[in-house]
Design an enzyme around this catalytic site. Sequence first.
Site, short mmCIF file in Angstrom:
data_model
loop_
_atom_site.label_atom_id
_atom_site.label_comp_id
_atom_site.label_asym_id
_atom_site.label_seq_id
_atom_site.Cartn_x
_atom_site.Cartn_y
_atom_site.Cartn_z
N SER A 98 0.86 -1.17 0.00
CA SER A 98 0.00 0.00 0.00
C SER A 98 0.90 1.23 0.00
CB SER A 98 -0.91 0.08 1.23
OG SER A 98 -1.88 -0.95 1.27
N ILE A 214 -0.39 3.00 5.81
CA ILE A 214 -0.65 1.97 6.81
C ILE A 214 -2.14 2.03 7.13
CG2 ILE A 214 -0.31 1.23 9.20
CD1 ILE A 214 2.12 0.62 7.62
N GLU A 215 -2.82 0.88 7.00
CA GLU A 215 -4.22 0.79 7.37
C GLU A 215 -4.34 -0.21 8.53
OE1 GLU A 215 -2.82 0.77 3.66
OE2 GLU A 215 -4.15 -0.97 3.78
N ASP A 216 -5.23 0.09 9.44
CA ASP A 216 -5.46 -0.78 10.58
C ASP A 216 -6.95 -0.77 10.89
OD1 ASP A 216 -4.90 -2.49 12.66
OD2 ASP A 216 -4.12 -0.96 14.01
#
Length: 320
Positions: A98, A214-216
């Site tokens: 990403s 960054i995805e969370d």
Amino acid sequence: MNKNLEANRNRTLSEGIHKNIKVRAPKIDKTAISPYDRYCDGYGMPGAYGNGYVSVLKVSVGTVKKTDDILLDGIVSYDRAEINDAYVGQINMLTASSFCGVAGQVWGHDLATHDSIAKDEIKPLYELKQFDGTPLKVYDAKPLLEAGIELFGTEKNRRFTTAPGAHVICANKSATAYRPKENRPLKEGEAYGVWSFIALSLSNDRDHCADLFIEDAGLWTKNDNPEDLKKFLEDHRKAVTWSVVECGRDSHVVFERTYIGFAYVIMKPGEIGNALTCAPYVTLARDAVPSEGFPSLNRISLSQWLDDMNFDSLVNPSKK
């Protein structure tokens, strides 16, 4: 590239009396114009003009009352997260992990810069030390999330949405959970709330290194107090940005700044909730490009773009 030639191509542009800005000659064509007048399109789709793409940030939540088919409930709650806030409904969402690379630009930062960023009004939430000792300044992503709403519009007030049914590559993750109707201990996969994060870290050498997404996303199982969940997420920001620093260490990339934002919801008893984080990679609708051409987007603020489009602001109705 010949440095002397590049220096000759670099320009200083006048934006008014005693107001000049320096524009560096691009090494890569970042033009990103879709084949549609009113629709953005997914990056890499046929008919686009230019080799570039635009990254747009979004975090949203959606809920639905549980039926007897949990799979369908999950589909509907996800769909509602897609249409809430910045509208990215009716797309075939493809997953990337990403980065925004050397051919990409960020809507609200590089293009149609949010006024609070353009005027250097935003202040860091905190700083972290990177692997080389350089401080990483972490900012609230609210300006970029607002910029996405201004571009795509909302479900009730659509602007330059992605084309219905478009295939759109996105940095994305989501979390889905059911809150039981009964007052009982939670089972596995159940929760009181759901949440999602997005973090975008801009490299300090964007000609040679990528910006990092960054995805969370996750479940909240402690209680049904939204203030407790919000406090957890405010603290969890440092865990998310820790991962930014570690990914930078892995590739020896130093970041100039990070934008971070989150969304969350406490479901009502008997509801299924979804928290979505995504960053579509798009080419811009033709009508979203000012008459001066695509490069003008690098020189104007978001409010100037709204003026050019003759739009009122959706996130601040008192302003254009």
